[in-house]
Design an enzyme around this catalytic site. Structure first.
Site, PDB file in Angstrom:
ATOM      1  CE  LYS A  11      -3.650  -3.110   2.149  1.00 58.07           C
ATOM      2  NZ  LYS A  11      -4.847  -2.456   3.414  1.00 58.07           N
ATOM      3  N   GLY A 171      -7.366  -4.282   7.106  1.00 59.46           N
ATOM      4  CA  GLY A 171      -6.747  -4.023   8.252  1.00 59.46           C
ATOM      5  C   GLY A 171      -7.653  -3.781   9.714  1.00 59.46           C
TER       6      GLY A 171
HETATM    7  P1  PGA Z   1      -4.809  -6.561   5.426  1.00 60.68           P
HETATM    8  O1  PGA Z   1      -4.398  -5.926   4.138  1.00 60.68           O
HETATM    9  O2  PGA Z   1      -4.217  -7.948   5.750  1.00 60.68           O
HETATM   10  O3  PGA Z   1      -3.902  -5.045   5.989  1.00 60.68           O
HETATM   11  O4  PGA Z   1      -5.931  -7.085   6.393  1.00 60.68           O
HETATM   12  C1  PGA Z   1      -5.066  -6.599   2.823  1.00 60.68           C
HETATM   13  C2  PGA Z   1      -5.385  -5.786   1.313  1.00 60.68           C
HETATM   14  O5  PGA Z   1      -6.079  -5.238   1.656  1.00 60.68           O
HETATM   15  O6  PGA Z   1      -4.670  -6.282   0.600  1.00 60.68           O
END
Ligand code: PGA
Length: 247
Positions: A11, A171
């Site tokens: 991200k 998240g």
């Molecule tokens: P996360 O994100 O593992 O932080 O929940 C996963 C994603 O959005 O690919």
């Protein structure tokens, strides 16, 4: 048997390109496993990261591509630009759908661009919290698969990967269950067959609060071939533990 694949979606992290190179090197140095490994750094770090891990058994992915090939699209990156820096690209991530207003028509065009440029696409699908509560999860992902593959020339899915990412699990520290992911993977493959795609050849990853602790559930889940990992992929030790679970 389908190859297993674990991809870290960084991200808008880490803070600098130097940090991204350091993290990429740490991931490249993880003990080899039978699962294939990937990372998706921010676009500005793609070139430096690609250089740093060249020749290592680590696939680099872009986090998004534009739906047009070139032109007056300030701030955007085309699939053609990404080719040469990355093996593939994520398309249709729920955060891009949310922040850039992408609907399935745009996602379909992005997917078609990625495939036409020779990139390996990781198509993200998944239901919202309200759809989950309403018991609509499998219908939603089936509908997304049909809509998101609509712009592909028949028979040209490339080496498509699908990531099932329930939006309410991303998240939040609240992952889905293995059984829920299995049901979604089944609906995804049924929808793929409906589009004349060899669904048995398409890896389906689970994403949404995957951690060293929660991964066990998904590593055992029928029809799930790996993970798309956000937050936990920024810590090489934890990412390594997740990869090991899929070995
Ligand atoms: P996360 O994100 O593992 O932080 O929940 C996963 C994603 O959005 O690919």
């Amino acid at each position: 048997m389908r190859a297993r694949l674990v991809v870290g979606n960084w991200k808008m992290n880490p803070p600098t390109i130097e940090d991204a190179v350091e993290l990429a090197r740490a991931v490249a140095a993880l003990p080899r496993s039978s699962a294939k490994l990937g990372i998706a750094p921010p676009a500005v770090a793609l070139a430096a990261v690609a250089d740093a891990v060249r020749g290592r058994d680590l696939a680099v992915f872009a986090q998004d591509v534009h739906w047009e090939e070139k032109g007056a699209f300030t701030g955007q990156i085309s699939a053609t630009m990404v080719r040469g820096l990355a093996e593939g690209a994520i398309v249709g991530h729920s955060e891009v759908r949310r922040d850039q207003g992408d609907d399935d028509v745009r996602v379909a065009r992005k997917l078609a661009r990625a495939v036409a440029a020779g990139l390996r696409p990781i198509l993200c699908v998944g239901e919202s919290e309200a759809e989950f509560v309403a018991g609509e999860s499998t219908n939603v992902v089936a509908r997304q698969i049909s809509a998101d593959l609509a712009a592909l020339v028949r028979g040209s899915v490339g080496r498509l990967v699908v990531a099932y990412e329930p939006i309410w699990a991303i998240g939040t520290g609240r992952p889905a269950t293995g059984a829920h992911a299995t049901a979604a993977a089944r609906a995804i493959r049924t929808a793929l067959r409906g589009m004349d795609v060899d669904a048995d050849a398409v890896p389906v990853l689970y994403g949404g609060s995957v951690s060293a602790k929660s991964v066990v559930e998904f590593a055992r889940a029928d029809g799930i071939d790996g993970a798309l990992v956000g937050g936990a992929s920024l810590d090489p030790d934890e990412f390594g533990a997740i990869v090991r679970a899929f070995t």
